[in-house]
Design a protein around this motif. Structure first.
Motif, PDB file in Angstrom:
ATOM      1  N   VAL A 104       0.856  -1.166  -0.167  1.00 31.27           N
ATOM      2  CA  VAL A 104       0.103   0.133   0.038  1.00 31.27           C
ATOM      3  C   VAL A 104       0.860   1.187   0.086  1.00 31.27           C
ATOM      4  N   VAL A 134      -2.491   0.160  -4.063  1.00 30.12           N
ATOM      5  CA  VAL A 134      -1.819  -0.801  -3.939  1.00 30.12           C
ATOM      6  C   VAL A 134      -1.297  -1.551  -5.163  1.00 30.12           C
ATOM      7  N   PHE A 145      -7.008   2.081  -3.391  1.00 36.64           N
ATOM      8  CA  PHE A 145      -6.923   1.428  -1.999  1.00 36.64           C
ATOM      9  C   PHE A 145      -7.515   2.553  -1.242  1.00 36.64           C
ATOM     10  N   VAL A 171     -10.504  -2.229  -2.638  1.00 34.06           N
ATOM     11  CA  VAL A 171      -9.307  -2.450  -3.558  1.00 34.06           C
ATOM     12  C   VAL A 171      -9.643  -2.659  -4.677  1.00 34.06           C
TER      13      VAL A 171
END
Length: 184
Positions: A104, A134, A145, A171
């Motif tokens: 991340v 991410v 993310f 995500v």
């Protein structure tokens, strides 16, 4: 007029007199009114049968991006499910690829940064939520993310429709996707 069993009363003789019906209704109205007056004039209300639940404790600590750590699962089951992802910043490890973690990155970092040096202690950067990217370390593209704690709303119409009474994690490269929910 008689029948084999005796006299057959006429329909009008079987019905009670209308004034009797009105008298019964009037007595009932007066009784209900009297009981209501009795309660209103000082009789205490009876104790509740059910004890109210205690007020939930709200954390005094403000939410933080690091609160995203934990296991998150796609609420959709079946072939289209993304499965689950375990987030332990800086890593995001998918169940399908346990040996290939993604990382991340904050929005202001490129993927060549060392994930171990990323500082996740910053204020929400996506309205009341946190946003990053991410991707594999050194990768050149990734997915959004977005983490929203309970009650927080993101700065995106498509994401804001999700239930804000729970934590949410997106995500995805498709902002209309359902959010992941924390595994209990």
């Amino acid at each position: 007029m008689t029948t084999q069993g005796g006299p057959n009363p006429s329909p009008s003789s079987r019905r009670t007199k209308p004034w009797v019906e009105w008298l019964v209704v009037a007595v009932l109205i007066l009784a209900v009114g009297g009981i209501a007056y009795w309660y209103a004039m000082g009789r205490e209300a009876p104790e509740p049968i059910v004890t109210p639940s205690p007020t939930p404790t709200i954390s005094e600590e403000p939410a933080a991006f690091a609160d995203v750590n934990g296991r998150w699962c796609d609420p959709v089951e079946g072939e289209s499910s993304m499965g689950c992802v375990t987030v332990e910043l800086p890593a995001a490890t998918w169940d399908n690829f346990p040996d290939e973690p993604d990382y991340v990155f904050t929005d202001d970092l490129d993927s060549s940064a060392d994930p171990a040096t990323i500082d996740y202690d910053f204020a929400p950067n996506y309205a009341e939520c946190w946003s990053g990217v991410v991707m594999p370390a050194g990768g050149d593209s990734g997915a959004a993310f977005v983490y929203c704690p309970v009650g927080a709303l993101p700065d995106d119409e498509d994401l804001a429709v999700a239930d804000a009474s729970v934590e949410r994690l997106w995500v995805t490269q498709d902002t209309t996707a359902l959010p992941f929910v924390r595994e209990e």
